[in-house]
Design a protein around this motif. Structure first.
Motif, short mmCIF file in Angstrom:
data_model
loop_
_atom_site.label_atom_id
_atom_site.label_comp_id
_atom_site.label_asym_id
_atom_site.label_seq_id
_atom_site.Cartn_x
_atom_site.Cartn_y
_atom_site.Cartn_z
N PHE A 1 9.34 7.73 43.45
CA PHE A 1 7.95 8.15 43.22
C PHE A 1 7.31 7.25 42.19
N GLN A 2 6.30 6.50 42.62
CA GLN A 2 5.54 5.59 41.76
C GLN A 2 6.45 4.62 40.99
N VAL A 3 7.47 4.10 41.65
CA VAL A 3 8.37 3.14 41.01
C VAL A 3 7.67 1.79 40.91
N ASN A 4 7.63 1.25 39.71
CA ASN A 4 6.94 -0.03 39.45
C ASN A 4 7.90 -1.21 39.54
N ASN A 5 8.52 -1.39 40.69
CA ASN A 5 9.43 -2.52 40.83
C ASN A 5 9.82 -2.72 42.27
N ALA A 6 10.37 -3.90 42.53
CA ALA A 6 11.02 -4.22 43.79
C ALA A 6 12.39 -4.76 43.45
N PHE A 7 13.41 -4.39 44.21
CA PHE A 7 14.80 -4.67 43.85
C PHE A 7 15.54 -5.38 44.98
N TRP A 8 16.46 -6.25 44.59
CA TRP A 8 17.50 -6.75 45.48
C TRP A 8 18.81 -6.24 44.90
N ASP A 9 19.54 -5.42 45.66
CA ASP A 9 20.76 -4.81 45.11
C ASP A 9 22.03 -5.45 45.65
N GLY A 10 21.88 -6.64 46.25
CA GLY A 10 23.05 -7.33 46.78
C GLY A 10 23.24 -7.12 48.26
N ARG A 11 22.59 -6.09 48.82
CA ARG A 11 22.70 -5.80 50.24
C ARG A 11 21.35 -5.67 50.92
N GLN A 12 20.37 -5.13 50.19
CA GLN A 12 19.09 -4.85 50.81
C GLN A 12 17.96 -4.90 49.77
N MET A 13 16.73 -4.86 50.30
CA MET A 13 15.54 -4.85 49.46
C MET A 13 15.01 -3.43 49.33
N LEU A 14 14.58 -3.06 48.12
CA LEU A 14 13.98 -1.76 47.86
C LEU A 14 12.60 -1.99 47.26
N PHE A 15 11.60 -1.30 47.79
CA PHE A 15 10.22 -1.49 47.34
C PHE A 15 9.64 -0.20 46.79
N GLY A 16 9.20 -0.23 45.52
CA GLY A 16 8.48 0.90 44.96
C GLY A 16 7.02 0.85 45.36
N ASP A 17 6.35 1.99 45.25
CA ASP A 17 4.93 2.06 45.60
C ASP A 17 4.01 1.66 44.46
N GLY A 18 4.55 1.51 43.23
CA GLY A 18 3.71 1.26 42.08
C GLY A 18 3.02 2.53 41.62
N ASP A 19 2.48 2.50 40.41
CA ASP A 19 1.83 3.69 39.87
C ASP A 19 0.36 3.78 40.25
N GLY A 20 -0.15 2.75 40.95
CA GLY A 20 -1.54 2.76 41.38
C GLY A 20 -2.53 2.35 40.31
N ARG A 21 -2.05 2.16 39.09
CA ARG A 21 -2.92 1.76 37.98
C ARG A 21 -2.56 0.36 37.48
N LYS A 22 -1.32 0.20 37.08
CA LYS A 22 -0.88 -1.11 36.60
C LYS A 22 -0.20 -1.93 37.70
N PHE A 23 0.32 -1.23 38.71
CA PHE A 23 0.97 -1.91 39.83
C PHE A 23 0.52 -1.31 41.16
N LYS A 24 0.26 -2.20 42.12
CA LYS A 24 0.03 -1.77 43.48
C LYS A 24 1.38 -1.70 44.20
N ASN A 25 1.35 -1.28 45.45
CA ASN A 25 2.56 -1.23 46.26
C ASN A 25 3.25 -2.59 46.25
N LEU A 26 4.55 -2.62 45.97
CA LEU A 26 5.27 -3.88 45.77
C LEU A 26 5.49 -4.66 47.05
#
Length: 437
Positions: free
Chosen positions: A164-189
């Motif tokens: 929920f409103q995660v301000n990041n995008a991740f590579w965990d060694g197997r796959q990509m994970l995209f946060g939606d951002g908080d809508g204020r400081k970050f848009k959808n990643l």
């Protein structure tokens, strides 16, 4: 206490609490070992950005930053556990599959949203992730003849709406994970192609040099992701080095503020300057190198800070060569990445790019001269190249043209050519010493 050029001052209570969490060994993770250090959870947003969000006057922004830091710590522990088990990545000829986490954090419960042969869907986040994974895969295949991130056709799985409103995008060694951002400081990643290509390139580094994620090797690790993240964007837009903006994350960070970005490869230290986040702290040369402790709290020795130095070296190389940056400069950097070792320092990598430029384009070529000039400008010397060559480089590469400039370039080419045999022998000696450790 440590010595640093970074902003000082006592952190607020919330920041100290998160720092305490991040600096404690995970209950799930084994004791620190070379493998767990070399392959951490990788994320696009530097910790100093998230730290500043904890001081926001907006309660929801503060909460989103706290949640993002906690999610990052949990993912780091999970990857450390996986690193202690042997296992091959799933082959799949680079097939893409996008899953929808529906703002949950359990990947097994995510819903299949779009497979490789599936049609476009109504959710733009799913389509953006799908397209960006494909562009990155195609760039590596068509430009660098690499079969997916591992070179063996690794499948590319992406998970959108992660948390929920995660301000990041991740590579965990197997796959990509995209946060939606908080809508204020970050848009959808999913909204930034270079961000997605940056994260996937961590997978390429995992399967080539394996640059250890701390101090100078860690800064090289981050820089490789910025380099190829930017190149994927430039390739998709068919932009020359002169036309490109060389910015990282401008499309997803501070949507209400124009002209800023997380990082600038062209001008490290000037990507942003505002009351909320302060001034971009990245250095652009070794005399400004930032010394931080090799801890999570210290950004593992400042990997997101000091990556500005090799970033600037790549930009300068590409700008001096001209044209499409992926054709010459990108090839030199990619071949150097494959030829590098996990513990290489900036000077080691500079020497490798210098040698690869000679192998690919010839000793004393304009491409090799551009590489030398770039590293000299960021104050990283190439071993075995005397300062006299640097002086010739300065007078020629930065001159205004004319006969004097041509004479300088010719002299530089002759000196570089004479040095190449010596450097090749030096490289063999260093390789032998490493093998003897």
């Amino acid at each position: 206490m440590f010595v640093s050029n970074a902003p000082s001052g006592d952190p607020p209570a919330a920041e100290r609490a998160v720092a305490t969490i991040n600096d404690q060994p995970s209950l799930l993770s084994p004791r620190r070992c070379p493998m767990s250090r070399a392959r951490p959870i990788n994320c696009i947003i530097p910790p100093y950005i998230l730290d500043r969000l904890l001081d926001s006057e907006d309660r929801e922004v503060r909460q989103a930053a706290m949640d993002t830091l906690l999610v990052t710590a949990r993912l780091r522990g999970e990857r450390a556990v996986r690193a202690s088990f042997a296992g091959a990545a799933a082959a799949g000829n680079g097939r893409r599959t996008i899953f929808d986490c529906e703002q949950g954090e359990s990947l097994p419960n995510a819903v299949l949203a779009r497979p490789e042969d599936g049609p476009e869907v109504a959710d733009p986040s799913i389509n953006r992730a799908f397209d960006a994974l494909g562009l990155t895969r195609d760039f590596y295949k068509e430009v660098l003849q690499r079969n997916s991130v591992d070179g063996k056709g690794m499948r590319l799985d992406g998970y959108v709406h992660f948390g929920f409103q995660v301000n990041n995008a991740f590579w965990d060694g197997r796959q990509m994970l995209f946060g939606d951002g908080d809508g204020r400081k970050f848009k959808n990643l999913t909204g930034s192609l270079e961000v997605i290509a940056h994260e996937l390139t961590h997978g390429v580094t995992d399967n080539t040099s394996e640059f250890e994620y701390h101090n100078q090797p860690g800064a090289l690790n981050e820089s490789m992701s910025d380099v190829f993240g930017s190149l994927v964007k430039q390739w998709s837009l068919k932009q020359t080095a002169e036309e490109a903006d060389w910015l990282i994350g401008a499309d997803v960070w501070t949507p209400g503020v124009g002209g800023d970005a997380l990082r600038s490869m062209k001008d490290p230290g000037h990507a942003f300057d505002n009351p909320q986040f302060g001034k971009d702290p990245q250095p652009d040369r070794m005399s400004k190198f930032i010394h931080l402790p090799d801890t999570k709290r210290g950004d593992f020795g400042g990997v997101h800070f000091n990556s500005g130095i090799p970033n600037k070296a790549f930009f300068l190389t590409a700008a001096r060569i001209g044209g499409f940056a992926w054709e010459a400069a990108g090839t030199i950097w990619y071949e150097s990445l494959k030829a590098s070792s996990a513990e290489d320092q900036f000077q080691d990598f500079a020497g490798t790019t210098f040698q690869k430029a000679a192998e690919l384009f010839g000793a004393g070529s304009p491409e090799q001269s551009a590489v030398l000039a770039a590293w000299q400008e960021v104050e990283v010397p190439v071993r075995g190249v005397p300062t006299g060559v640097a002086r010739v480089r300065t007078s020629s590469a930065n001159g205004n043209g004319g006969a004097g400039r041509e004479d300088g370039l010719a002299a530089l080419a002759r000196q570089i050519g004479a040095l190449n045999d010596k450097l090749t022998g030096l490289a063999k000696d260093m390789a032998a010493l490493r093998g003897a450790k």
